[in-house]
Design a protein around this motif. Sequence first.
Motif, PDB file in Angstrom:
ATOM      1  N   SER A 269     -69.413 -90.915 -57.884  1.00 42.06           N
ATOM      2  CA  SER A 269     -69.627 -90.676 -56.464  1.00 42.06           C
ATOM      3  C   SER A 269     -68.309 -90.294 -55.812  1.00 42.06           C
ATOM      4  CB  SER A 269     -70.185 -91.935 -55.809  1.00 42.06           C
ATOM      5  OG  SER A 269     -70.200 -91.788 -54.416  1.00 42.06           O
ATOM      6  N   LEU A 270     -68.360 -89.257 -54.992  1.00 38.77           N
ATOM      7  CA  LEU A 270     -67.151 -88.820 -54.301  1.00 38.77           C
ATOM      8  C   LEU A 270     -66.628 -89.862 -53.327  1.00 38.77           C
ATOM      9  CD1 LEU A 270     -68.034 -85.080 -53.569  1.00 38.77           C
ATOM     10  CD2 LEU A 270     -66.526 -85.989 -55.354  1.00 38.77           C
ATOM     11  N   GLU A 271     -67.467 -90.782 -52.888  1.00 34.38           N
ATOM     12  CA  GLU A 271     -67.045 -91.829 -51.961  1.00 34.38           C
ATOM     13  C   GLU A 271     -66.634 -93.117 -52.673  1.00 34.38           C
ATOM     14  OE1 GLU A 271     -69.725 -90.604 -48.087  1.00 34.38           O
ATOM     15  OE2 GLU A 271     -70.411 -92.262 -49.320  1.00 34.38           O
ATOM     16  N   ASP A 272     -66.590 -93.108 -53.991  1.00 34.16           N
ATOM     17  CA  ASP A 272     -66.229 -94.304 -54.758  1.00 34.16           C
ATOM     18  C   ASP A 272     -64.765 -94.638 -54.505  1.00 34.16           C
ATOM     19  OD1 ASP A 272     -65.564 -96.229 -56.656  1.00 34.16           O
ATOM     20  OD2 ASP A 272     -66.863 -95.352 -58.185  1.00 34.16           O
TER      21      ASP A 272
ATOM     22  N   ASN B  44     -58.593 -87.260 -57.895  1.00 31.98           N
ATOM     23  CA  ASN B  44     -58.885 -86.106 -58.756  1.00 31.98           C
ATOM     24  C   ASN B  44     -60.058 -86.425 -59.692  1.00 31.98           C
ATOM     25  OD1 ASN B  44     -57.609 -87.900 -60.505  1.00 31.98           O
ATOM     26  ND2 ASN B  44     -56.481 -86.299 -61.568  1.00 31.98           N
ATOM     27  N   MET B  45     -60.994 -87.227 -59.214  1.00 30.90           N
ATOM     28  CA  MET B  45     -62.104 -87.689 -60.035  1.00 30.90           C
ATOM     29  C   MET B  45     -62.882 -86.540 -60.664  1.00 30.90           C
ATOM     30  SD  MET B  45     -65.420 -89.937 -58.954  1.00 30.90           S
ATOM     31  CE  MET B  45     -66.341 -88.543 -58.353  1.00 30.90           C
TER      32      MET B  45
ATOM     33  N   PHE C 287     -72.315 -87.493 -57.282  1.00 33.04           N
ATOM     34  CA  PHE C 287     -73.035 -87.708 -56.034  1.00 33.04           C
ATOM     35  C   PHE C 287     -72.069 -87.507 -54.865  1.00 33.04           C
ATOM     36  CE2 PHE C 287     -75.196 -90.483 -59.128  1.00 33.04           C
ATOM     37  CZ  PHE C 287     -76.486 -89.962 -59.043  1.00 33.04           C
ATOM     38  N   LYS C 288     -72.544 -86.929 -53.785  1.00 36.25           N
ATOM     39  CA  LYS C 288     -71.704 -86.730 -52.604  1.00 36.25           C
ATOM     40  C   LYS C 288     -71.441 -88.039 -51.875  1.00 36.25           C
ATOM     41  CE  LYS C 288     -73.100 -82.001 -51.787  1.00 36.25           C
ATOM     42  NZ  LYS C 288     -73.745 -81.037 -50.878  1.00 36.25           N
ATOM     43  N   THR C 289     -72.407 -88.948 -51.909  1.00 35.87           N
ATOM     44  CA  THR C 289     -72.272 -90.223 -51.210  1.00 35.87           C
ATOM     45  C   THR C 289     -72.448 -91.376 -52.185  1.00 35.87           C
ATOM     46  OG1 THR C 289     -74.627 -90.290 -50.688  1.00 35.87           O
ATOM     47  CG2 THR C 289     -73.175 -89.251 -49.057  1.00 35.87           C
ATOM     48  N   GLY C 290     -72.122 -92.572 -51.726  1.00 33.27           N
ATOM     49  CA  GLY C 290     -72.285 -93.763 -52.547  1.00 33.27           C
ATOM     50  C   GLY C 290     -70.951 -94.342 -52.961  1.00 33.27           C
ATOM     51  N   GLY C 291     -70.980 -95.588 -53.316  1.00 34.79           N
ATOM     52  CA  GLY C 291     -69.759 -96.288 -53.704  1.00 34.79           C
ATOM     53  C   GLY C 291     -69.726 -96.583 -55.191  1.00 34.79           C
TER      54      GLY C 291
ATOM     55  N   LEU D  25     -81.664 -91.856 -57.415  1.00 39.18           N
ATOM     56  CA  LEU D  25     -81.175 -90.555 -57.876  1.00 39.18           C
ATOM     57  C   LEU D  25     -80.607 -90.659 -59.285  1.00 39.18           C
ATOM     58  CD1 LEU D  25     -79.450 -89.276 -54.611  1.00 39.18           C
ATOM     59  CD2 LEU D  25     -81.595 -88.484 -55.603  1.00 39.18           C
ATOM     60  N   SER D  26     -79.927 -91.767 -59.592  1.00 41.19           N
ATOM     61  CA  SER D  26     -79.398 -91.975 -60.940  1.00 41.19           C
ATOM     62  C   SER D  26     -80.521 -92.009 -61.958  1.00 41.19           C
ATOM     63  CB  SER D  26     -78.600 -93.282 -61.015  1.00 41.19           C
ATOM     64  OG  SER D  26     -77.434 -93.207 -60.245  1.00 41.19           O
TER      65      SER D  26
END
Length: 57
Positions: free
Chosen positions: A3-6, A12-13, A32-36, A46-47
């Motif tokens: 997740s980009l919000e992790d 640089n994930m 994912f664009k959102t989520g931790g 979604l996963s």
Amino acid sequence: MGSLEDEMCRRNMVEEYTEMNQLVQNGTMHIFKTGGHPAIMTNAELSARVITEYINS
């Protein structure tokens, strides 16, 4: 999956995941664009879809 919000991942994930994906035969990558953290829990439904599609492909 990631997740980009992790907040626990590096900035640089996507680059790092891309490099790891190249090392895994028949691997795929989903960001994912959102989520931790972890993405599989914060994006559970979604996963499940991503995993099911991978298994069925």
